[in-house]
Scaffold this active site. Sequence first.
Site, mmCIF file in Angstrom:
data_model
loop_
_atom_site.group_PDB
_atom_site.id
_atom_site.type_symbol
_atom_site.label_atom_id
_atom_site.label_comp_id
_atom_site.label_asym_id
_atom_site.label_seq_id
_atom_site.Cartn_x
_atom_site.Cartn_y
_atom_site.Cartn_z
ATOM 1 C CG HIS A 72 23.431 22.338 37.466
ATOM 2 N ND1 HIS A 72 24.454 22.198 36.357
ATOM 3 C CD2 HIS A 72 24.053 23.800 38.027
ATOM 4 C CE1 HIS A 72 25.501 22.952 35.846
ATOM 5 N NE2 HIS A 72 25.412 24.006 36.978
ATOM 6 C CE1 TYR A 201 22.758 13.852 33.526
ATOM 7 C CE2 TYR A 201 23.344 11.812 33.651
ATOM 8 C CZ TYR A 201 23.800 13.235 34.017
ATOM 9 O OH TYR A 201 23.590 13.485 35.610
ATOM 10 N N PRO A 293 26.522 5.045 39.009
ATOM 11 C CG PRO A 293 28.732 5.692 38.345
ATOM 12 C CD PRO A 293 27.062 4.803 38.589
ATOM 13 C CE LYS A 297 18.340 10.384 41.384
ATOM 14 N NZ LYS A 297 17.593 11.673 41.451
ATOM 15 C CE1 TYR A 385 19.742 15.647 37.574
ATOM 16 C CE2 TYR A 385 20.215 13.915 36.456
ATOM 17 C CZ TYR A 385 20.635 14.788 36.917
ATOM 18 O OH TYR A 385 22.374 15.292 37.211
HETATM 19 P P1 FAS Z 1 31.501 6.132 51.607
HETATM 20 O O1 FAS Z 1 31.824 4.455 50.782
HETATM 21 O O2 FAS Z 1 31.442 7.458 51.269
HETATM 22 O O3 FAS Z 1 32.526 5.549 53.371
HETATM 23 C C1 FAS Z 1 32.143 4.816 54.107
HETATM 24 C C2 FAS Z 1 33.444 4.845 54.533
HETATM 25 O O4 FAS Z 1 33.412 3.855 55.468
HETATM 26 C C3 FAS Z 1 35.013 5.080 54.025
HETATM 27 O O5 FAS Z 1 35.061 6.548 54.410
HETATM 28 C C4 FAS Z 1 35.590 3.665 54.169
HETATM 29 O O6 FAS Z 1 36.899 3.962 55.279
HETATM 30 C C5 FAS Z 1 34.444 3.725 55.296
HETATM 31 N N1 FAS Z 1 35.164 1.726 56.128
HETATM 32 C C6 FAS Z 1 34.698 1.234 55.722
HETATM 33 N N2 FAS Z 1 34.932 0.393 55.866
HETATM 34 C C7 FAS Z 1 35.258 0.386 56.788
HETATM 35 C C8 FAS Z 1 35.849 -0.537 58.514
HETATM 36 N N3 FAS Z 1 35.364 -1.628 58.269
HETATM 37 N N4 FAS Z 1 35.783 0.424 59.391
HETATM 38 C C9 FAS Z 1 35.943 1.664 59.683
HETATM 39 N N5 FAS Z 1 35.261 2.514 58.396
HETATM 40 C C10 FAS Z 1 35.388 1.584 57.943
HETATM 41 N N6 FAS Z 1 27.298 8.643 43.778
HETATM 42 C C11 FAS Z 1 26.821 9.692 42.532
HETATM 43 O O7 FAS Z 1 25.714 10.007 42.685
HETATM 44 N N7 FAS Z 1 27.744 10.356 41.852
HETATM 45 C C12 FAS Z 1 29.063 9.738 41.275
HETATM 46 O O8 FAS Z 1 29.312 9.977 40.562
HETATM 47 C C13 FAS Z 1 29.056 8.720 42.028
HETATM 48 N N8 FAS Z 1 31.024 8.226 42.107
HETATM 49 C C14 FAS Z 1 31.070 7.256 42.347
HETATM 50 C C15 FAS Z 1 32.424 6.499 42.089
HETATM 51 C C16 FAS Z 1 33.070 5.409 42.580
HETATM 52 C C17 FAS Z 1 34.283 4.891 43.195
HETATM 53 C C18 FAS Z 1 32.313 4.906 44.227
HETATM 54 C C19 FAS Z 1 33.010 4.332 44.717
HETATM 55 C C20 FAS Z 1 30.814 5.559 44.481
HETATM 56 C C21 FAS Z 1 30.523 7.023 43.613
HETATM 57 N N9 FAS Z 1 29.490 6.844 44.194
HETATM 58 C C22 FAS Z 1 28.852 8.171 42.559
HETATM 59 C C23 FAS Z 1 28.964 6.927 44.841
HETATM 60 C C24 FAS Z 1 29.038 7.620 46.056
HETATM 61 O O9 FAS Z 1 29.157 9.140 46.074
HETATM 62 C C25 FAS Z 1 28.652 6.930 47.263
HETATM 63 O O10 FAS Z 1 27.296 6.907 47.279
HETATM 64 C C26 FAS Z 1 28.742 7.574 48.162
HETATM 65 O O11 FAS Z 1 29.469 8.371 48.692
HETATM 66 C C27 FAS Z 1 27.951 7.072 49.548
HETATM 67 O O12 FAS Z 1 28.628 7.672 51.217
HETATM 68 P P2 FAS Z 1 28.852 6.860 51.865
HETATM 69 O O13 FAS Z 1 28.193 5.723 52.582
HETATM 70 O O14 FAS Z 1 29.100 7.462 53.026
HETATM 71 O O15 FAS Z 1 29.873 5.239 51.644
HETATM 72 C C1 PHB Z 2 29.392 14.198 38.782
HETATM 73 O O1 PHB Z 2 29.944 14.907 38.774
HETATM 74 O O2 PHB Z 2 30.350 13.106 39.431
HETATM 75 C C2 PHB Z 2 28.300 13.066 38.538
HETATM 76 C C3 PHB Z 2 27.445 14.145 38.075
HETATM 77 C C4 PHB Z 2 26.422 13.715 37.643
HETATM 78 C C5 PHB Z 2 25.805 12.284 37.327
HETATM 79 C C6 PHB Z 2 27.199 11.342 37.739
HETATM 80 C C7 PHB Z 2 28.543 12.087 38.209
HETATM 81 O O3 PHB Z 2 24.855 11.447 37.312
#
Ligand code: FAS
Ligand code: PHB
Length: 390
Positions: A72, A201, A293, A297, A385
């Site tokens: 994009h 957005y 989000p 990032k 961005y």
């Molecule tokens: P993660 O949380 O993805 O992974 C951590 C892993 O560790 C999980 O699989 C968990 O099960 C495991 N774990 C936890 N405790 C443990 C333990 N005690 N023992 C063993 N394993 C354990 N980012 C964006 O850029 N855009 C978004 O739109 C966006 N939406 C999101 C929505 C939600 C609901 C959440 C929670 C996050 C969102 N994020 C978004 C951020 C998300 O993408 C994170 O930045 C990304 O998952 C980070 O990856 P990890 O650091 O690997 O953490």
């Molecule tokens: C998404 O596609 O999940 C998304 C994209 C851009 C954002 C947040 C979430 O800033």
Amino acid sequence: MRTQVAIIGAGPAGLLLGQLLYKAGIDNIILEQRSADYVLGRIRAGVLEQVSVDLLEAAGAAERMHAEGLPHDGIELLFGGQRHRIDLHELTGGKRVMVYGQTEVTRDLMAARAAAGLTTVYEATNVQPLDFDGDQPRVTYEHDGVSHTLQCDFIAGCDGFHGVCRASVPPQQIRTFEKVYPFGWLGLLSDTPPVSDELIYAHTERGFALCSQRSLTRSRYYLQVPLTEKVEDWSDERFWDELKLRLDPEARAQLVTGPSLEKSMAPLRSFVTEPMRFGRMFLAGDAAHIVPPTGAKGLNLAASDVGYLHQAMTEYYQQGSYEGIERYSERCLRRIWNAERFSWWMTSLMHNFPEGGGFDAKVQAAELGYIVRSRAAATALAENYVGLAL
Ligand code: FAS
Ligand code: PHB
């Protein structure tokens, strides 16, 4: 059992680190508390910076992203009933972002790990990082009712915001910074064509909305909602009706609705842990920081943390150098705070803060107008961005 690096968590941070270490000849084992299907079932991020694309290429897990991902060149800001395009590519001298869902990134990294024959212990319970303040750290865990001890040189805490690693650090050794926002995001995933070519957005009197996508046939939408809202109170019809009220007439006419594949609510917070290294244990990704989000990032910061940690481990094992280890926190935190600022700024700019009253809304309108009139202001948004350099 013994390995060089014990990785706790098989989300994108843990899986990416595992692949990069493998490529550097560094043995690693991942301990994950959930099943692989559960991890894949979490619908999260959708936008990758070039730094993340480059790291996935180095990990040997970028082939499908290049085949199916959507490069994009711009995003659109919708306010005052008008859409304004921010030309990321032109404003940043040729940079762009890749639209490719975190679920697919995770799937590709899982496949690469399996192809390499590396060990991931799924459904590991009671995982405990121990003795990381000494030279012989270890991780204990249970699996299928059997207790295990994993001896290692280093522990990588990639276990997310609610993980065990940060919680295992003595409180006097750690400092956290937090800001909680007075609203959440209600997200919906649907097999419907995206409403527009690029992400929209929207800042409206009814609240923020985001129109994103996963492919040319799968869309991801978000609505700002009060924290008191419950997902079960939002039928698909209610979601689509509210989204239409937050779109401009052209997008409203373009919108294709359909049954949700997934609906979920996420609270918004800014959170940072300092430092990110504790003896022979490192925190990476959401285990160390959270961003709202809005700036896309979260996943990208997890990737850059992992890039720095991979570099530190490679320098240690291949050159006997401790420099990357000792500078890990400093290197990660510089990039983290830049992304925290941008994510806070985008969130403050685009969302309704009811308690802010008329003055804050007027300042938001002035800043949005300034961004679309001033090349300098638009460039500042664009370069953050697409992601600042490592
Ligand atoms: P993660 O949380 O993805 O992974 C951590 C892993 O560790 C999980 O699989 C968990 O099960 C495991 N774990 C936890 N405790 C443990 C333990 N005690 N023992 C063993 N394993 C354990 N980012 C964006 O850029 N855009 C978004 O739109 C966006 N939406 C999101 C929505 C939600 C609901 C959440 C929670 C996050 C969102 N994020 C978004 C951020 C998300 O993408 C994170 O930045 C990304 O998952 C980070 O990856 P990890 O650091 O690997 O953490
Ligand atoms: C998404 O596609 O999940 C998304 C994209 C851009 C954002 C947040 C979430 O800033």
